[in-house]
Motif scaffolding. Sequence first.
Motif, PDB file in Angstrom:
ATOM      1  N   ASP A   1      74.660  70.760 -52.520  1.00  0.00           N
ATOM      2  CA  ASP A   1      74.478  70.452 -51.105  1.00  0.00           C
ATOM      3  C   ASP A   1      73.627  69.200 -50.881  1.00  0.00           C
ATOM      4  O   ASP A   1      73.451  68.742 -49.769  1.00  0.00           O
ATOM      5  CB  ASP A   1      73.811  71.639 -50.406  1.00  0.00           C
ATOM      6  N   TYR A   2      73.112  68.617 -51.982  1.00  0.00           N
ATOM      7  CA  TYR A   2      72.213  67.466 -51.886  1.00  0.00           C
ATOM      8  C   TYR A   2      72.929  66.260 -51.293  1.00  0.00           C
ATOM      9  O   TYR A   2      74.040  65.907 -51.709  1.00  0.00           O
ATOM     10  CB  TYR A   2      71.673  67.117 -53.266  1.00  0.00           C
ATOM     11  N   CYS A   3      72.259  65.616 -50.349  1.00  0.00           N
ATOM     12  CA  CYS A   3      72.831  64.432 -49.699  1.00  0.00           C
ATOM     13  C   CYS A   3      71.662  63.626 -49.151  1.00  0.00           C
ATOM     14  O   CYS A   3      70.909  64.126 -48.324  1.00  0.00           O
ATOM     15  CB  CYS A   3      73.772  64.862 -48.573  1.00  0.00           C
ATOM     16  N   SER A   4      71.496  62.408 -49.604  1.00  0.00           N
ATOM     17  CA  SER A   4      70.348  61.607 -49.205  1.00  0.00           C
ATOM     18  C   SER A   4      70.775  60.190 -48.853  1.00  0.00           C
ATOM     19  O   SER A   4      71.631  59.604 -49.516  1.00  0.00           O
ATOM     20  CB  SER A   4      69.325  61.555 -50.343  1.00  0.00           C
ATOM     21  N   VAL A   5      70.152  59.634 -47.813  1.00  0.00           N
ATOM     22  CA  VAL A   5      70.406  58.234 -47.442  1.00  0.00           C
ATOM     23  C   VAL A   5      69.225  57.352 -47.850  1.00  0.00           C
ATOM     24  O   VAL A   5      69.051  56.251 -47.330  1.00  0.00           O
ATOM     25  CB  VAL A   5      70.708  58.094 -45.935  1.00  0.00           C
TER      26      VAL A   5
ATOM     27  N   GLY B   1      80.714  69.079 -48.686  1.00  0.00           N
ATOM     28  CA  GLY B   1      80.471  69.869 -47.495  1.00  0.00           C
ATOM     29  C   GLY B   1      79.325  69.385 -46.634  1.00  0.00           C
ATOM     30  O   GLY B   1      79.160  69.828 -45.496  1.00  0.00           O
ATOM     31  N   ASN B   2      78.517  68.499 -47.169  1.00  0.00           N
ATOM     32  CA  ASN B   2      77.363  67.979 -46.444  1.00  0.00           C
ATOM     33  C   ASN B   2      77.448  66.454 -46.390  1.00  0.00           C
ATOM     34  O   ASN B   2      77.552  65.802 -47.431  1.00  0.00           O
ATOM     35  CB  ASN B   2      76.071  68.410 -47.141  1.00  0.00           C
ATOM     36  N   THR B   3      77.424  65.919 -45.201  1.00  0.00           N
ATOM     37  CA  THR B   3      77.419  64.463 -45.023  1.00  0.00           C
ATOM     38  C   THR B   3      76.318  64.083 -44.043  1.00  0.00           C
ATOM     39  O   THR B   3      75.937  64.887 -43.175  1.00  0.00           O
ATOM     40  CB  THR B   3      78.762  63.942 -44.484  1.00  0.00           C
ATOM     41  N   LYS B   4      75.809  62.880 -44.213  1.00  0.00           N
ATOM     42  CA  LYS B   4      74.796  62.356 -43.301  1.00  0.00           C
ATOM     43  C   LYS B   4      75.120  60.897 -42.992  1.00  0.00           C
ATOM     44  O   LYS B   4      75.729  60.211 -43.820  1.00  0.00           O
ATOM     45  CB  LYS B   4      73.406  62.454 -43.924  1.00  0.00           C
ATOM     46  N   TYR B   5      74.679  60.476 -41.831  1.00  0.00           N
ATOM     47  CA  TYR B   5      74.896  59.094 -41.428  1.00  0.00           C
ATOM     48  C   TYR B   5      73.631  58.517 -40.814  1.00  0.00           C
ATOM     49  O   TYR B   5      72.899  59.215 -40.101  1.00  0.00           O
ATOM     50  CB  TYR B   5      76.026  59.018 -40.395  1.00  0.00           C
ATOM     51  N   ALA B   6      73.405  57.242 -41.064  1.00  0.00           N
ATOM     52  CA  ALA B   6      72.350  56.542 -40.350  1.00  0.00           C
ATOM     53  C   ALA B   6      72.736  56.498 -38.875  1.00  0.00           C
ATOM     54  O   ALA B   6      73.926  56.536 -38.525  1.00  0.00           O
ATOM     55  CB  ALA B   6      72.189  55.128 -40.898  1.00  0.00           C
ATOM     56  N   ASP B   7      71.744  56.419 -38.010  1.00  0.00           N
ATOM     57  CA  ASP B   7      72.033  56.377 -36.578  1.00  0.00           C
ATOM     58  C   ASP B   7      72.984  55.238 -36.234  1.00  0.00           C
ATOM     59  O   ASP B   7      73.854  55.367 -35.369  1.00  0.00           O
ATOM     60  CB  ASP B   7      70.731  56.223 -35.789  1.00  0.00           C
TER      61      ASP B   7
ATOM     62  N   GLU C   1      65.669  44.791 -46.203  1.00  0.00           N
ATOM     63  CA  GLU C   1      65.682  45.761 -47.289  1.00  0.00           C
ATOM     64  C   GLU C   1      67.008  46.528 -47.293  1.00  0.00           C
ATOM     65  O   GLU C   1      67.683  46.634 -46.273  1.00  0.00           O
ATOM     66  CB  GLU C   1      64.519  46.738 -47.132  1.00  0.00           C
ATOM     67  N   ARG C   2      67.335  47.053 -48.462  1.00  0.00           N
ATOM     68  CA  ARG C   2      68.526  47.885 -48.567  1.00  0.00           C
ATOM     69  C   ARG C   2      68.314  49.165 -47.772  1.00  0.00           C
ATOM     70  O   ARG C   2      67.251  49.786 -47.861  1.00  0.00           O
ATOM     71  CB  ARG C   2      68.806  48.208 -50.031  1.00  0.00           C
ATOM     72  N   GLU C   3      69.320  49.562 -47.007  1.00  0.00           N
ATOM     73  CA  GLU C   3      69.196  50.737 -46.174  1.00  0.00           C
ATOM     74  C   GLU C   3      70.373  51.676 -46.374  1.00  0.00           C
ATOM     75  O   GLU C   3      71.482  51.244 -46.695  1.00  0.00           O
ATOM     76  CB  GLU C   3      69.118  50.345 -44.696  1.00  0.00           C
ATOM     77  N   GLY C   4      70.107  52.943 -46.174  1.00  0.00           N
ATOM     78  CA  GLY C   4      71.166  53.933 -46.307  1.00  0.00           C
ATOM     79  C   GLY C   4      72.103  53.923 -45.118  1.00  0.00           C
ATOM     80  O   GLY C   4      71.664  53.758 -43.977  1.00  0.00           O
ATOM     81  N   VAL C   5      73.370  54.088 -45.384  1.00  0.00           N
ATOM     82  CA  VAL C   5      74.394  54.144 -44.346  1.00  0.00           C
ATOM     83  C   VAL C   5      74.948  55.565 -44.220  1.00  0.00           C
ATOM     84  O   VAL C   5      75.037  56.113 -43.125  1.00  0.00           O
ATOM     85  CB  VAL C   5      75.547  53.172 -44.658  1.00  0.00           C
ATOM     86  N   SER C   6      75.287  56.158 -45.359  1.00  0.00           N
ATOM     87  CA  SER C   6      75.893  57.488 -45.338  1.00  0.00           C
ATOM     88  C   SER C   6      75.798  58.106 -46.722  1.00  0.00           C
ATOM     89  O   SER C   6      75.619  57.403 -47.724  1.00  0.00           O
ATOM     90  CB  SER C   6      77.356  57.388 -44.908  1.00  0.00           C
ATOM     91  N   CYS C   7      75.901  59.428 -46.768  1.00  0.00           N
ATOM     92  CA  CYS C   7      75.930  60.120 -48.051  1.00  0.00           C
ATOM     93  C   CYS C   7      76.852  61.324 -47.935  1.00  0.00           C
ATOM     94  O   CYS C   7      77.170  61.795 -46.836  1.00  0.00           O
ATOM     95  CB  CYS C   7      74.533  60.564 -48.481  1.00  0.00           C
TER      96      CYS C   7
END
Length: 127
Positions: A105-109, A56-62, A44-50
């Motif tokens: 500030d929204y950021c979603s993977v 100002g807000n970033t997220k990363y998959a483990d 399945e498609r998976e999130g890597v980063s946003c």
Amino acid sequence: QLQLVESGGGLVQPGGSLRLSCAASGFTLGSYALGWFRQAPGKEREGVSCISVDGGNTKYADSAKGRFTISRDNAKNTVTLQMDSLKPEDTAVYYCAAAPKLDWDYCSVYVQGYDYWGQGTQVTVSS
């Protein structure tokens, strides 16, 4: 017509680096949350980063933490994913995605959080 176009994919040896870019046309990314996703064969498609609207807000998959870096350039209407220390398991088609957001500030993977998608660029990590 709103369009996202990814570039920068290719074949790289394990431990190497690639820099993916995504350019928008038909709209400006300045009010959009942005994300990078990937899909390997049979998975399945998976999130890597946003990255949030204001950057100002970033997220990363483990799996990406410490190796990948997301950035955006609203003036150039682009979002970039710098990928270092690549592994064979990073092999996939990589997609960028955009979602219009009033919450800067929204950021979603999560795939469900995005409205517009590019066609993808292939990344293959192999010796």
